[in-house]
Scaffold this active site. Structure first.
Site, PDB file in Angstrom:
ATOM      1  CB  THR A  44      -1.053   0.026   1.177  1.00 19.10           C
ATOM      2  OG1 THR A  44      -0.040  -0.080   2.487  1.00 19.10           O
ATOM      3  CG2 THR A  44      -2.086  -1.208   1.046  1.00 19.10           C
ATOM      4  CD  GLN A 117      -2.181 -13.482   1.850  1.00 18.13           C
ATOM      5  OE1 GLN A 117      -3.503 -13.761   1.844  1.00 18.13           O
ATOM      6  NE2 GLN A 117      -1.665 -12.825   2.724  1.00 18.13           N
ATOM      7  CG  ASP A 120       2.839  -6.193  -5.891  1.00 22.06           C
ATOM      8  OD1 ASP A 120       3.958  -6.834  -5.736  1.00 22.06           O
ATOM      9  OD2 ASP A 120       2.064  -5.749  -4.770  1.00 22.06           O
ATOM     10  CG  HIS A 135      -3.544 -14.961  -3.975  1.00 24.15           C
ATOM     11  ND1 HIS A 135      -3.916 -14.174  -2.934  1.00 24.15           N
ATOM     12  CD2 HIS A 135      -3.942 -16.199  -3.555  1.00 24.15           C
ATOM     13  CE1 HIS A 135      -4.378 -15.158  -1.737  1.00 24.15           C
ATOM     14  NE2 HIS A 135      -4.654 -16.035  -2.245  1.00 24.15           N
ATOM     15  CB  CYS A 171      -5.539 -22.184 -28.950  1.00 26.07           C
ATOM     16  SG  CYS A 171      -5.780 -21.384 -27.529  1.00 26.07           S
ATOM     17  CG  ASN A 234      -1.629  -6.277   9.260  1.00 27.18           C
ATOM     18  OD1 ASN A 234      -1.285  -5.905   8.316  1.00 27.18           O
ATOM     19  ND2 ASN A 234      -2.907  -6.114   9.824  1.00 27.18           N
TER      20      ASN A 234
END
Length: 275
Positions: A44, A117, A120, A135, A171, A234
Site C-alpha cells: 500500500t 499473496q 504486483d 495468488h 488457439c 500489520n
C-alpha cells in the site's frame, strides 16, 4: 501497587511498545529459518490499494463480479478487467522500504523464501530471489485453453489498440492475467511448496496481511502447528492475532526495516539457533 506502563519509543513516527519490538527481534534473531509471508499491506505504501482495509478495493466493488466463472461467461466482465489492468498503477510503482527489508533478510540467509499473496512483482523488483506467489502474478497473461503465457505488456498493447476482449492468437482461447480469481484454485505446486516451507521454518514473519484469506492463511498456521512461532507486523488486527507470539502494530514500511536491521545486526554477532 502501581504497575509501570510498558516502555515506548518512536519508530517511523509511531509510538511503539518497545517490549513487542524487542521480543520480535529476539525470536527472529534466534530462528534457524524464517519464512516471510506477506499480504497487500506491504504494497500500500507503494501506491497499490489493499482489498480489505478501510479504503480497500472491496469497499466499493462487488467481489462476486470478480469470479473466474463470470470472467469466462461474460465478455462485459472481461472488458472491465482488461480496462482495470490497463489503468492499474501496478506498472508505475516502485518497491518500498518494506519490500527492501524483506529482500535484505533473504539476502543475509535468514529467510530463504518469501511467500506472498500479492500479484504486483514488487518483491522481485526489490531484490528477493525465491518468491512463491500464491495468488499468481499480474505481470503475465495466460491462455485459459492452451496455457500459453505472455508478458502482460504485449496484451495491454492490444487493448490500447482497441482489442477490448483479447483472445489467444494461437488457439483462440480466452486470455487472462495470470492471477488467481475468486472461484479459481491455487496452483497446487505453489501451495504445497509454501506449506512445506512453513513446516520447515521455526518462525513465520507475517507482514501486511489480515490473515483472513484461505487457503493462503494456512501457511502461517502450518508453522505454528509444526511447533514454530508467529510474529505479526500489520497496521490493524488480523484473524490470527490469537495465535501470534508477538504482534508489532504499525505501517510495514515504518516497522519492518528497523526490525530486520536489528535481526541482521544481532545475527552477525551470534549464530542462528542459539540463545
Amino acid at each position: 501497587m502501581r504497575v509501570a506502563a510498558p516502555a515506548r519509543r518512536p519508530i517511523g513516527g509511531i509510538d511503539v511498545n518497545v517490549d513487542s519490538v524487542d521480543r520480535a527481534v529476539r525470536l527472529l534473531r534466534h530462528a534457524r529459518r524464517i519464512l516471510v509471508f506477506t499480504g497487500a499491506g506491504i504494497s500500500t505504501e507503494s501506491g497499490i490499494p489493499d482489498f480489505r482495509g478501510p479504503n480497500g478495493v472491496w469497499r466499493t466493488r462487488d467481489p462476486a463480479r470478480y469470479t473466474l466463472q463470470r470472467y469466462v461467461a461474460e465478455s462485459a466482465v472481461r472488458r472491465e478487467r482488461w480496462l482495470d489492468r490497463l489503468e492499474s498503477p501496478m506498472d508505475r510503482v516502485e518497491p518500498n522500504a518494506g519490500h527492501l527489508a524483506a529482500a535484505r533478510l533473504q539476502a543475509c540467509g535468514r529467510a530463504p523464501v518469501v511467500v506472498t499473496q500479492n500479484i504486483d512483482g514488487l518483491h522481485q523488483r526489490a531484490g528477493s530471489r525465491d518468491v512463491i506467489e500464491l495468488h499468481g502474478t499480474s505481470l503475465e497473461v495466460v491462455c485459459l485453453d492452451c496455457a500459453r503465457r505472455l508478458p502482460v505488456g504485449v496484451v495491454l498493447d492490444r487493448v490500447r489498440e482497441g482489442d477490448e476482449d483479447p483472445h489467444c492468437e494461437l488457439c483462440g482461447g480466452l486470455l487472462k492475467t495470470a492471477t488467481i480469481s475468486f472461484g479459481q484454485n491455487l496452483i497446487a505446486e505453489d501451495l504445497e511448496r509454501a506449506m512445506a516451507e512453513a513446516e520447515d521454518s521455526d518462525v513465520c514473519l507475517a507482514v501486511g496481511s489480515t490473515l483472513s484469506v484461505w487457503p493462503a492463511a494456512g501457511v502461517p498456521v502450518r508453522t505454528v502447528h509444526g511447533g514454530g512461532r508467529l510474529v505479526v507486523v500489520n497496521d490493524g488486527e488480523t484473524e490470527l492475532d490469537g495465535m501470534a507470539d508477538v504482534i508489532v502494530p504499525g505501517r510495514v514500511g515504518a516497522m519492518l526495516p528497523p526490525l530486520v536491521d536489528a535481526v541482521i545486526a544481532g545475527s552477525e554477532a551470534e549464530p542462528a539457533g542459539h540463545g
